[in-house]
Design a protein around this motif. Structure first.
Motif, PDB file in Angstrom:
ATOM      1  N   PRO A   1      20.806  80.749  11.637  1.00  0.00           N
ATOM      2  CA  PRO A   1      19.783  80.309  12.591  1.00  0.00           C
ATOM      3  C   PRO A   1      18.532  81.172  12.575  1.00  0.00           C
ATOM      4  O   PRO A   1      17.458  80.719  12.990  1.00  0.00           O
ATOM      5  CB  PRO A   1      20.503  80.383  13.942  1.00  0.00           C
ATOM      6  N   GLU A   2      18.640  82.416  12.110  1.00  0.00           N
ATOM      7  CA  GLU A   2      17.474  83.300  12.121  1.00  0.00           C
ATOM      8  C   GLU A   2      16.339  82.728  11.265  1.00  0.00           C
ATOM      9  O   GLU A   2      15.161  82.850  11.615  1.00  0.00           O
ATOM     10  CB  GLU A   2      17.862  84.687  11.607  1.00  0.00           C
ATOM     11  N   PHE A   3      16.696  82.096  10.133  1.00  0.00           N
ATOM     12  CA  PHE A   3      15.648  81.539   9.282  1.00  0.00           C
ATOM     13  C   PHE A   3      14.979  80.340   9.941  1.00  0.00           C
ATOM     14  O   PHE A   3      13.770  80.119   9.765  1.00  0.00           O
ATOM     15  CB  PHE A   3      16.225  81.136   7.920  1.00  0.00           C
ATOM     16  N   LEU A   4      15.735  79.569  10.703  1.00  0.00           N
ATOM     17  CA  LEU A   4      15.139  78.444  11.410  1.00  0.00           C
ATOM     18  C   LEU A   4      14.243  78.942  12.548  1.00  0.00           C
ATOM     19  O   LEU A   4      13.124  78.452  12.738  1.00  0.00           O
ATOM     20  CB  LEU A   4      16.233  77.525  11.956  1.00  0.00           C
ATOM     21  N   MET A   5      14.724  79.943  13.283  1.00  0.00           N
ATOM     22  CA  MET A   5      13.923  80.527  14.357  1.00  0.00           C
ATOM     23  C   MET A   5      12.614  81.102  13.819  1.00  0.00           C
ATOM     24  O   MET A   5      11.561  81.025  14.470  1.00  0.00           O
ATOM     25  CB  MET A   5      14.723  81.614  15.061  1.00  0.00           C
ATOM     26  N   ALA A   6      12.674  81.669  12.614  1.00  0.00           N
ATOM     27  CA  ALA A   6      11.498  82.333  12.040  1.00  0.00           C
ATOM     28  C   ALA A   6      10.406  81.353  11.628  1.00  0.00           C
ATOM     29  O   ALA A   6       9.319  81.769  11.219  1.00  0.00           O
ATOM     30  CB  ALA A   6      11.912  83.181  10.844  1.00  0.00           C
ATOM     31  N   ARG A   7      10.664  80.047  11.736  1.00  0.00           N
ATOM     32  CA  ARG A   7       9.613  79.066  11.499  1.00  0.00           C
ATOM     33  C   ARG A   7       8.651  78.967  12.693  1.00  0.00           C
ATOM     34  O   ARG A   7       7.586  78.363  12.580  1.00  0.00           O
ATOM     35  CB  ARG A   7      10.233  77.684  11.213  1.00  0.00           C
ATOM     36  N   HIS A   8       9.020  79.566  13.818  1.00  0.00           N
ATOM     37  CA  HIS A   8       8.209  79.483  15.036  1.00  0.00           C
ATOM     38  C   HIS A   8       6.967  80.371  14.926  1.00  0.00           C
ATOM     39  O   HIS A   8       6.993  81.422  14.283  1.00  0.00           O
ATOM     40  CB  HIS A   8       9.056  79.911  16.241  1.00  0.00           C
ATOM     41  N   LYS A   9       5.896  79.970  15.590  1.00  0.00           N
ATOM     42  CA  LYS A   9       4.647  80.736  15.546  1.00  0.00           C
ATOM     43  C   LYS A   9       4.807  82.123  16.159  1.00  0.00           C
ATOM     44  O   LYS A   9       4.000  83.026  15.862  1.00  0.00           O
ATOM     45  CB  LYS A   9       3.534  79.975  16.259  1.00  0.00           C
ATOM     46  N   ASP A  10       5.827  82.328  17.018  1.00  0.00           N
ATOM     47  CA  ASP A  10       6.069  83.652  17.570  1.00  0.00           C
ATOM     48  C   ASP A  10       6.300  84.696  16.479  1.00  0.00           C
ATOM     49  O   ASP A  10       6.096  85.898  16.697  1.00  0.00           O
ATOM     50  CB  ASP A  10       7.295  83.640  18.498  1.00  0.00           C
TER      51      ASP A  10
ATOM     52  N   ALA B   1      18.743  67.688   7.634  1.00  0.00           N
ATOM     53  CA  ALA B   1      19.642  66.539   7.608  1.00  0.00           C
ATOM     54  C   ALA B   1      21.095  66.983   7.503  1.00  0.00           C
ATOM     55  O   ALA B   1      21.440  67.889   6.750  1.00  0.00           O
ATOM     56  CB  ALA B   1      19.302  65.624   6.437  1.00  0.00           C
ATOM     57  N   GLY B   2      21.938  66.319   8.272  1.00  0.00           N
ATOM     58  CA  GLY B   2      23.371  66.589   8.248  1.00  0.00           C
ATOM     59  C   GLY B   2      24.055  65.641   9.216  1.00  0.00           C
ATOM     60  O   GLY B   2      23.408  64.803   9.851  1.00  0.00           O
ATOM     61  N   SER B   3      25.351  65.780   9.325  1.00  0.00           N
ATOM     62  CA  SER B   3      26.074  64.941  10.284  1.00  0.00           C
ATOM     63  C   SER B   3      25.649  65.295  11.698  1.00  0.00           C
ATOM     64  O   SER B   3      25.144  66.400  11.962  1.00  0.00           O
ATOM     65  CB  SER B   3      27.580  65.139  10.129  1.00  0.00           C
ATOM     66  N   ILE B   4      25.879  64.400  12.631  1.00  0.00           N
ATOM     67  CA  ILE B   4      25.518  64.681  14.018  1.00  0.00           C
ATOM     68  C   ILE B   4      26.332  65.849  14.552  1.00  0.00           C
ATOM     69  O   ILE B   4      25.832  66.651  15.342  1.00  0.00           O
ATOM     70  CB  ILE B   4      25.692  63.420  14.911  1.00  0.00           C
ATOM     71  N   ASP B   5      27.581  66.007  14.102  1.00  0.00           N
ATOM     72  CA  ASP B   5      28.388  67.157  14.533  1.00  0.00           C
ATOM     73  C   ASP B   5      27.770  68.462  14.052  1.00  0.00           C
ATOM     74  O   ASP B   5      27.717  69.454  14.795  1.00  0.00           O
ATOM     75  CB  ASP B   5      29.820  67.038  13.986  1.00  0.00           C
ATOM     76  N   THR B   6      27.283  68.478  12.815  1.00  0.00           N
ATOM     77  CA  THR B   6      26.646  69.678  12.281  1.00  0.00           C
ATOM     78  C   THR B   6      25.365  69.988  13.041  1.00  0.00           C
ATOM     79  O   THR B   6      25.118  71.140  13.429  1.00  0.00           O
ATOM     80  CB  THR B   6      26.351  69.495  10.787  1.00  0.00           C
ATOM     81  N   LEU B   7      24.537  68.985  13.272  1.00  0.00           N
ATOM     82  CA  LEU B   7      23.279  69.210  13.984  1.00  0.00           C
ATOM     83  C   LEU B   7      23.529  69.680  15.418  1.00  0.00           C
ATOM     84  O   LEU B   7      22.815  70.548  15.929  1.00  0.00           O
ATOM     85  CB  LEU B   7      22.431  67.936  13.971  1.00  0.00           C
ATOM     86  N   ARG B   8      24.544  69.137  16.057  1.00  0.00           N
ATOM     87  CA  ARG B   8      24.858  69.593  17.420  1.00  0.00           C
ATOM     88  C   ARG B   8      25.346  71.036  17.423  1.00  0.00           C
ATOM     89  O   ARG B   8      25.002  71.819  18.327  1.00  0.00           O
ATOM     90  CB  ARG B   8      25.913  68.679  18.044  1.00  0.00           C
TER      91      ARG B   8
ATOM     92  N   LEU C   1      21.483  77.791  18.298  1.00  0.00           N
ATOM     93  CA  LEU C   1      20.108  78.193  18.616  1.00  0.00           C
ATOM     94  C   LEU C   1      19.909  78.410  20.110  1.00  0.00           C
ATOM     95  O   LEU C   1      19.180  79.313  20.521  1.00  0.00           O
ATOM     96  CB  LEU C   1      19.130  77.134  18.116  1.00  0.00           C
ATOM     97  N   ALA C   2      20.561  77.580  20.913  1.00  0.00           N
ATOM     98  CA  ALA C   2      20.408  77.695  22.368  1.00  0.00           C
ATOM     99  C   ALA C   2      20.838  79.067  22.871  1.00  0.00           C
ATOM    100  O   ALA C   2      20.285  79.580  23.856  1.00  0.00           O
ATOM    101  CB  ALA C   2      21.210  76.605  23.071  1.00  0.00           C
ATOM    102  N   GLY C   3      21.824  79.671  22.198  1.00  0.00           N
ATOM    103  CA  GLY C   3      22.295  80.983  22.608  1.00  0.00           C
ATOM    104  C   GLY C   3      21.483  82.130  22.049  1.00  0.00           C
ATOM    105  O   GLY C   3      21.725  83.290  22.382  1.00  0.00           O
ATOM    106  N   ARG C   4      20.509  81.824  21.187  1.00  0.00           N
ATOM    107  CA  ARG C   4      19.762  82.880  20.512  1.00  0.00           C
ATOM    108  C   ARG C   4      18.278  82.907  20.862  1.00  0.00           C
ATOM    109  O   ARG C   4      17.618  83.937  20.690  1.00  0.00           O
ATOM    110  CB  ARG C   4      19.897  82.725  18.991  1.00  0.00           C
ATOM    111  N   CYS C   5      17.710  81.777  21.258  1.00  0.00           N
ATOM    112  CA  CYS C   5      16.268  81.739  21.484  1.00  0.00           C
ATOM    113  C   CYS C   5      15.931  80.723  22.574  1.00  0.00           C
ATOM    114  O   CYS C   5      16.736  79.848  22.886  1.00  0.00           O
ATOM    115  CB  CYS C   5      15.533  81.396  20.188  1.00  0.00           C
ATOM    116  N   PRO C   6      14.728  80.827  23.136  1.00  0.00           N
ATOM    117  CA  PRO C   6      14.329  79.925  24.224  1.00  0.00           C
ATOM    118  C   PRO C   6      13.494  78.746  23.757  1.00  0.00           C
ATOM    119  O   PRO C   6      12.766  78.156  24.558  1.00  0.00           O
ATOM    120  CB  PRO C   6      13.476  80.858  25.093  1.00  0.00           C
ATOM    121  N   TYR C   7      13.598  78.365  22.487  1.00  0.00           N
ATOM    122  CA  TYR C   7      12.682  77.370  21.945  1.00  0.00           C
ATOM    123  C   TYR C   7      13.065  75.946  22.296  1.00  0.00           C
ATOM    124  O   TYR C   7      12.298  75.017  22.034  1.00  0.00           O
ATOM    125  CB  TYR C   7      12.569  77.524  20.427  1.00  0.00           C
ATOM    126  N   GLY C   8      14.241  75.741  22.868  1.00  0.00           N
ATOM    127  CA  GLY C   8      14.640  74.405  23.265  1.00  0.00           C
ATOM    128  C   GLY C   8      15.498  73.727  22.222  1.00  0.00           C
ATOM    129  O   GLY C   8      15.742  74.245  21.125  1.00  0.00           O
TER     130      GLY C   8
END
Length: 288
Positions: free
Chosen positions: A84-93, A105-112, A118-125
């Protein structure tokens, strides 16, 4: 299409940095192709499969720039396949300047699962919220098993993986301009209904990539991955079923230390059984 293996190991890396077994000791001593990062591939310069913890160092090692990735296919949400750190690092922060948006892209289970992480790591929503999608430059795309979708510049079909108790793990057929790749990591023996759908689709693959977490001498099929005996059987069935082109190449990846042989020895064993062992940085071009 051009396919580059960013990493070819299972979750603990190879060698396992904390392991003193013979296989890990041999890998450390031999070095070179025996040193493996967590599994991922890049197709051309705009599609990546899995977003794991080693993609930065792997891209440096391979001389591949990842800023142009427009599609990331996720096999599942285990930590060696999604960081998740690499996804978070896409943020302008983070002061990041994005070259483009990225379809996740992935299954809905994977995306959930990713969303919960991410919810437990950052406040980006939530990644399912448009504001968060704008902030992270992503477009989540749930994929249904066996459903063919046009994703970016590719035609993608997800096939259910047999990865123990994991829900929603997907294997991928990736097609472009008459060429096709099957990427099948983190799965045990393919169920019959998956074979039936592969036959129904009728795609003839130029490149087959299979899980090989367990190596030689493991005779009972593990519940979550493939061993050498399973890889040999799957390669044979792909060929007998007409799912591989005459000049198709077959490589194994996602390799761990159980049943491991030094790379060159392992590759010779594999070649005698109809496939090859991938290594970090291996790049394969397909034409026509």
């Amino acid at each position: 299409m051009q396919v580059t293996f960013l990493g070819t190991s299972a979750a603990p890396s190879m060698p396992n940095p904390l392991c003193a077994c013979d296989a890990c000791s041999i890998a450390r001593e031999a070095g070179g192709k025996n040193l493996r990062r967590r599994s991922s591939i890049v197709v051309n310069d705009d599609l990546m499969v899995d977003f794991g913890p080693d993609i930065a160092t792997a891209s440096f090692h391979c001389g591949i720039c990842l800023t142009g990735i427009e599609v990331c296919l996720l096999t599942h949400a285990h930590e060696d396949h999604f960081d998740p750190e690499f996804l978070m690092a896409r943020h302008k922060d983070y002061g990041t300047v994005l070259a483009n948006r990225m379809i996740l892209a992935g299954s809905i289970d994977t995306l959930r699962s990713i969303d919960e992480d991410l919810a437990g790591r950052c406040p980006y929503g939530s990644i399912f919220d448009r504001q968060a999608q704008r902030a992270l430059g992503i477009d989540p795309l749930p994929l249904e098993p066996f459903e063919e979708r046009v994703v970016g510049n590719y035609r993608i079909t997800g096939y259910p993986g047999n990865h123990g108790t994991v829900k929603g793990a997907l294997l991928y057929a990736i097609e472009q301009d008459g060429q096709a790749i099957f990427y099948g990591t983190d799965t045990s023996v393919l169920p019959e209904h998956v074979w039936e759908q592969l036959l129904r689709a009728g795609t003839e693959f130029d490149l087959l990539i299979l899980d090989h977490t367990y190596g030689v001498g493991i005779d009972v099929s593990p519940p979550d991955h493939l061993a050498a005996v399973d890889v040999i059987g799957h390669v044979d069935r792909f060929r007998r079923s007409g799912l591989l082109k005459d000049n198709a190449r077959v490589y194994a990846t996602h390799i761990s230390h159980e049943g491991y042989l030094e790379h060159d020895e392992f590759d010779a064993y594999a070649a005698a059984n109809g496939y090859r062992i991938a290594y970090d940085g291996l790049s394969l071009a397909m034409y026509g």
